[in-house]
Design an enzyme around this catalytic site. Structure first.
Site, mmCIF file in Angstrom:
data_model
loop_
_atom_site.group_PDB
_atom_site.id
_atom_site.type_symbol
_atom_site.label_atom_id
_atom_site.label_comp_id
_atom_site.label_asym_id
_atom_site.label_seq_id
_atom_site.Cartn_x
_atom_site.Cartn_y
_atom_site.Cartn_z
ATOM 1 C CB CYS A 1 -31.069 -8.434 -19.393
ATOM 2 S SG CYS A 1 -32.116 -9.929 -19.481
ATOM 3 C CE LYS B 1 -39.612 -14.251 -19.002
ATOM 4 N NZ LYS B 1 -40.715 -13.378 -19.463
ATOM 5 C CB SER C 1 -37.730 -11.109 -16.805
ATOM 6 O OG SER C 1 -38.707 -11.369 -17.786
ATOM 7 C CG HIS D 1 -34.306 -6.914 -16.022
ATOM 8 N ND1 HIS D 1 -33.944 -5.988 -16.982
ATOM 9 C CD2 HIS D 1 -34.482 -8.085 -16.673
ATOM 10 C CE1 HIS D 1 -33.925 -6.571 -18.171
ATOM 11 N NE2 HIS D 1 -34.240 -7.840 -18.010
ATOM 12 C CD GLU E 1 -33.350 -2.778 -15.536
ATOM 13 O OE1 GLU E 1 -33.713 -3.327 -16.592
ATOM 14 O OE2 GLU E 1 -32.513 -3.299 -14.762
ATOM 15 N NE ARG F 1 -45.054 -9.797 -22.549
ATOM 16 C CZ ARG F 1 -43.774 -9.595 -22.266
ATOM 17 N NH1 ARG F 1 -43.234 -8.399 -22.415
ATOM 18 N NH2 ARG F 1 -43.018 -10.595 -21.818
#
Length: 310
Positions: free
Chosen positions: A142, A163, A192, A235, A237, A249
């Protein structure tokens, strides 16, 4: 796999509940084999979560792996107990004379800042340069991928109008590269991020090979030095609920955020996510450890400094 972790690391008990085999350093010392040494420079805010995500994926090799964690000197994380950092992390200065078979550099929540304005830019570029002579193969993930491409090859990043957030379909440009051994022709990866790198900039650099991309999310993976460096914009992971946690969030903070795309069952947060990236995430890390770390690293770690491209 027998992943060798420092005793009392929280990930040990969390992953035992998932029936993933890990061992602490005492038991590992009784196995008479040369373990692989992997270091993680963890720049993510929720460090214990990231540790657990990476340990989960590094747990699929039959080889013993010793895992160390590196931190930026003088940077105090806001979301991780200081006692945890003191017990499990070391500054780069303490590790600069060591050699590692593999290294993972995570993303960081600084992607919308110019690289040179990041408070630890000078130190992290020193670490990047050190990795070239002290690590056999490095995964940059990232923001770290963007930072590494910029530092080594002058590849810029660009702000996105919204985003890039969700789980996206990817294709292989180089299907016979060993990092993709066992991959399907198309696979899914979570993203992300607020910025991107562009394929035309990658293609201008002869030292870089574009390995995978997505029609929706753009460049996913580039390789340099024959596999001594991988730059990964997504990502793989991430655990199943990480995108959901980020979404909730940002909603809670009143930030402008759309639902993660291609993620929730029937696009409904109440129904939870559909996990479509787990299998390829495991293959990615297993292939990296096998083909670019284990099979390429010298038995004497100090001989890593003599390696050229793989």
């Amino acid at each position: 796999m027998p992943l060798n972790l420092q005793k009392n690391l929280p990930a040990i008990e969390l992953l035992k509940k998932e029936h993933i085999f890990v061992m602490d350093s005492l038991r590992a010392s009784e196995q008479d084999i040369r373990p692989l040494r992997v270091v993680v420079l963890n720049l993510m805010p929720l460090k214990i979560t990231t540790e657990t995500d990476l340990v989960r994926l590094l747990s699929n090799t039959p080889l013993q792996v010793e895992l160390d964690f590196m931190k930026i000197k003088g940077h105090t994380p806001k979301n991780t107990p200081i006692e945890h950092m003191q017990e499990f992390y070391k500054d780069f200065d303490e590790m600069a004379d060591d050699f590692y078979d593999g290294m993972i550099v995570t993303g960081a929540p600084v992607e919308q800042m110019p690289f040179e304005e990041v408070s630890y830019w000078e130190e992290i570029t020193q670490i990047f340069d050190w990795a070239r002579t002290h690590v056999t193969s490095t995964l940059y993930i990232c923001w770290a991928a963007q930072a590494g491409l910029y530092h080594f090859y002058g590849v810029p990043k660009y702000d996105l109008p919204a985003k890039m957030f969700g789980v996206f379909r990817h294709s292989l440009r180089e299907p016979f590269v060993p990092i993709f051994r066992g991959f399907d022709d198309e696979f899914f990866v979570p993203h992300s991020r607020h910025t991107e790198i562009r394929r035309e900039d990658i293609m201008k650099v002869p030292e870089l090979t574009l390995l995978s991309e997505s029609e929706e999310s753009g460049v996913y993976m580039a390789m340099a030095r024959g596999g001594r460096e991988f730059f990964i914009t997504g990502h793989s992971e991430y655990s199943p609920y990480t995108l959901n946690d980020e979404y909730m969030r940002d909603l809670g903070k009143g930030l402008p955020i759309n639902k993660p795309r291609n993620y929730y069952r029937n696009n409904d947060p109440a129904q939870g996510p559909v996990v479509r990236w787990r299998g390829h995430a495991n293959l990615l890390f297993t292939n990296w450890l096998n083909y670019y770390v284990y099979q390429e690293t010298p038995f004497r770690r100090e001989d890593i400094k003599k390696l050229g491209s793989l």
